[in-house]
Scaffold this motif. Structure first.
Motif, mmCIF file in Angstrom:
data_model
loop_
_atom_site.group_PDB
_atom_site.id
_atom_site.type_symbol
_atom_site.label_atom_id
_atom_site.label_comp_id
_atom_site.label_asym_id
_atom_site.label_seq_id
_atom_site.Cartn_x
_atom_site.Cartn_y
_atom_site.Cartn_z
ATOM 1 N N GLY A 95 0.815 -1.207 0.000
ATOM 2 C CA GLY A 95 0.000 0.000 0.000
ATOM 3 C C GLY A 95 0.849 1.256 0.000
ATOM 4 N N GLY A 96 0.197 2.388 -0.163
ATOM 5 C CA GLY A 96 0.923 3.647 -0.149
ATOM 6 C C GLY A 96 0.136 4.757 -0.790
ATOM 7 N N LEU A 97 0.839 5.837 -1.080
ATOM 8 C CA LEU A 97 0.251 7.026 -1.690
ATOM 9 C C LEU A 97 0.608 7.065 -3.168
ATOM 10 C CD1 LEU A 97 -1.119 9.838 -1.507
ATOM 11 C CD2 LEU A 97 1.129 10.753 -0.863
ATOM 12 N N VAL A 98 -0.390 7.277 -3.999
ATOM 13 C CA VAL A 98 -0.167 7.328 -5.444
ATOM 14 C C VAL A 98 -1.088 8.384 -6.044
ATOM 15 C CG1 VAL A 98 -1.868 5.520 -5.932
ATOM 16 C CG2 VAL A 98 0.028 5.904 -7.529
ATOM 17 N N GLN A 99 -0.670 8.977 -7.133
ATOM 18 C CA GLN A 99 -1.514 9.957 -7.820
ATOM 19 C C GLN A 99 -2.570 9.245 -8.659
ATOM 20 O OE1 GLN A 99 1.145 12.570 -10.016
ATOM 21 N NE2 GLN A 99 1.123 14.056 -8.328
ATOM 22 N N ALA A 100 -3.639 9.929 -8.900
ATOM 23 C CA ALA A 100 -4.691 9.389 -9.758
ATOM 24 C C ALA A 100 -4.099 9.009 -11.111
ATOM 25 C CB ALA A 100 -5.804 10.414 -9.938
ATOM 26 N N GLY A 101 -4.528 7.845 -11.600
ATOM 27 C CA GLY A 101 -3.987 7.325 -12.844
ATOM 28 C C GLY A 101 -2.799 6.405 -12.655
ATOM 29 N N GLY A 102 -2.266 6.375 -11.459
ATOM 30 C CA GLY A 102 -1.109 5.538 -11.175
ATOM 31 C C GLY A 102 -1.468 4.098 -10.857
ATOM 32 N N SER A 103 -0.445 3.333 -10.478
ATOM 33 C CA SER A 103 -0.620 1.908 -10.209
ATOM 34 C C SER A 103 0.039 1.521 -8.889
ATOM 35 C CB SER A 103 0.014 1.070 -11.329
ATOM 36 O OG SER A 103 -0.593 1.321 -12.577
ATOM 37 N N LEU A 104 -0.515 0.492 -8.285
ATOM 38 C CA LEU A 104 0.074 -0.138 -7.105
ATOM 39 C C LEU A 104 -0.162 -1.630 -7.202
ATOM 40 C CD1 LEU A 104 -1.000 2.080 -4.054
ATOM 41 C CD2 LEU A 104 1.321 1.769 -4.908
ATOM 42 N N ARG A 105 0.713 -2.383 -6.565
ATOM 43 C CA ARG A 105 0.525 -3.826 -6.486
ATOM 44 C C ARG A 105 0.548 -4.255 -5.027
ATOM 45 N NH1 ARG A 105 4.351 -8.943 -7.807
ATOM 46 N NH2 ARG A 105 2.799 -10.364 -8.718
ATOM 47 N N LEU A 106 -0.546 -4.834 -4.590
ATOM 48 C CA LEU A 106 -0.642 -5.347 -3.231
ATOM 49 C C LEU A 106 -0.300 -6.836 -3.213
ATOM 50 C CD1 LEU A 106 -3.992 -3.720 -2.034
ATOM 51 C CD2 LEU A 106 -1.685 -2.754 -2.023
ATOM 52 N N SER A 107 0.330 -7.239 -2.131
ATOM 53 C CA SER A 107 0.643 -8.655 -1.925
ATOM 54 C C SER A 107 0.112 -9.079 -0.561
ATOM 55 C CB SER A 107 2.145 -8.900 -1.974
ATOM 56 O OG SER A 107 2.704 -8.542 -3.209
ATOM 57 N N LYS A 137 -13.567 -3.457 -12.343
ATOM 58 C CA LYS A 137 -13.393 -4.295 -13.533
ATOM 59 C C LYS A 137 -12.637 -3.536 -14.616
ATOM 60 C CE LYS A 137 -17.350 -7.409 -13.053
ATOM 61 N NZ LYS A 137 -18.708 -7.760 -13.550
ATOM 62 N N GLY A 138 -11.666 -4.214 -15.197
ATOM 63 C CA GLY A 138 -10.868 -3.605 -16.251
ATOM 64 C C GLY A 138 -9.692 -2.799 -15.744
ATOM 65 N N ARG A 139 -9.644 -2.554 -14.430
ATOM 66 C CA ARG A 139 -8.536 -1.773 -13.862
ATOM 67 C C ARG A 139 -7.688 -2.607 -12.885
ATOM 68 N NH1 ARG A 139 -9.559 2.395 -10.579
ATOM 69 N NH2 ARG A 139 -11.552 1.589 -9.815
ATOM 70 N N PHE A 140 -8.335 -3.493 -12.152
ATOM 71 C CA PHE A 140 -7.644 -4.315 -11.153
ATOM 72 C C PHE A 140 -7.562 -5.758 -11.644
ATOM 73 C CE2 PHE A 140 -8.838 -1.745 -7.071
ATOM 74 C CZ PHE A 140 -8.370 -0.585 -7.685
ATOM 75 N N THR A 141 -6.479 -6.428 -11.260
ATOM 76 C CA THR A 141 -6.303 -7.844 -11.583
ATOM 77 C C THR A 141 -5.844 -8.594 -10.343
ATOM 78 O OG1 THR A 141 -5.691 -7.317 -13.869
ATOM 79 C CG2 THR A 141 -5.148 -9.514 -13.058
ATOM 80 N N ILE A 142 -6.580 -9.633 -9.999
ATOM 81 C CA ILE A 142 -6.194 -10.480 -8.871
ATOM 82 C C ILE A 142 -5.518 -11.733 -9.402
ATOM 83 C CG2 ILE A 142 -8.422 -11.685 -8.763
ATOM 84 C CD1 ILE A 142 -8.111 -11.697 -5.679
ATOM 85 N N SER A 143 -4.496 -12.175 -8.687
ATOM 86 C CA SER A 143 -3.796 -13.406 -9.062
ATOM 87 C C SER A 143 -3.274 -14.059 -7.787
ATOM 88 C CB SER A 143 -2.657 -13.118 -10.036
ATOM 89 O OG SER A 143 -1.698 -12.255 -9.446
ATOM 90 N N TYR A 172 -2.192 -11.606 -4.943
ATOM 91 C CA TYR A 172 -1.774 -10.285 -5.388
ATOM 92 C C TYR A 172 -2.979 -9.504 -5.909
ATOM 93 C CZ TYR A 172 2.641 -12.862 -5.515
ATOM 94 O OH TYR A 172 3.723 -13.658 -5.204
ATOM 95 N N LEU A 173 -2.853 -8.196 -5.877
ATOM 96 C CA LEU A 173 -3.847 -7.332 -6.498
ATOM 97 C C LEU A 173 -3.100 -6.235 -7.247
ATOM 98 C CD1 LEU A 173 -6.926 -6.853 -6.797
ATOM 99 C CD2 LEU A 173 -6.695 -5.147 -4.973
ATOM 100 N N GLN A 174 -3.126 -6.327 -8.560
ATOM 101 C CA GLN A 174 -2.536 -5.285 -9.401
ATOM 102 C C GLN A 174 -3.605 -4.237 -9.655
ATOM 103 O OE1 GLN A 174 0.697 -4.906 -10.628
ATOM 104 N NE2 GLN A 174 -0.075 -2.894 -11.290
ATOM 105 N N MET A 175 -3.326 -3.010 -9.258
ATOM 106 C CA MET A 175 -4.301 -1.931 -9.376
ATOM 107 C C MET A 175 -3.757 -0.880 -10.330
ATOM 108 S SD MET A 175 -5.486 -1.578 -5.393
ATOM 109 C CE MET A 175 -3.910 -0.945 -4.848
ATOM 110 N N ASN A 176 -4.425 -0.703 -11.445
ATOM 111 C CA ASN A 176 -4.045 0.285 -12.451
ATOM 112 C C ASN A 176 -5.114 1.355 -12.563
ATOM 113 O OD1 ASN A 176 -1.746 -1.312 -13.035
ATOM 114 N ND2 ASN A 176 -2.871 -2.466 -14.589
#
Length: 121
Positions: A9-21, A64-70, A79-83
């Motif tokens: 987790g963390g701070l990101v600007q709108a339009g950015g990406s983060l990956r949670l584990s 939907k279309g922005r996040f991907t779980i794996s 994992y959760l890839q958040m775009n």
């Protein structure tokens, strides 16, 4: 005893990406479904995405279309890839797993401690 520990987790600007584990550890025989939930201030906890042990997934309409779980079953990790993050994605994100500790036991609901995601506009 089973522990789920989130990171990323963390701070990101709108339009950015983060990956949670989220890594599960302890007395684990198997993990059925795993998922990510989130809770924004003043709101109820909601399901973001879930994945079965076989890899079937489902998502909240809002991601939907922005996040991907794996998941990596060998590592007991999800994992959760958040775009394309939006300010409304700001919340504490919690990992969840349906864990069995022995071949005969029923699945228990395990939760992580949560990780804060803040999306600035």
């Amino acid at each position: 005893q089973v522990q789920l520990v989130e990171s990323g987790g963390g701070l990101v600007q709108a339009g950015g990406s983060l990956r949670l584990s989220c890594a599960a550890s302890g007395s684990i025989f198997s993990i059925n479904a795993m998922g990510w939930y989130r809770q924004a201030p003043g709101k109820q906890r909601e399901l973001v995405a879930a994945i079965t042990s076989g890899g079937s997934t489902n998502y909240a309409d809002s991601v939907k279309g922005r996040f991907t779980i794996s998941r990596d079953n060998a590592k007991n990790t999800v994992y959760l890839q958040m775009n394309s993050l939006k300010p409304e994605d700001t919340a504490v994100y919690y990992c969840n797993g349906e864990v069995t500790t022995t071949p005969q036991s029923s699945a228990l609901d395990a939760w992580g401690q949560g990780t804060l995601v803040t999306v600035s506009s």
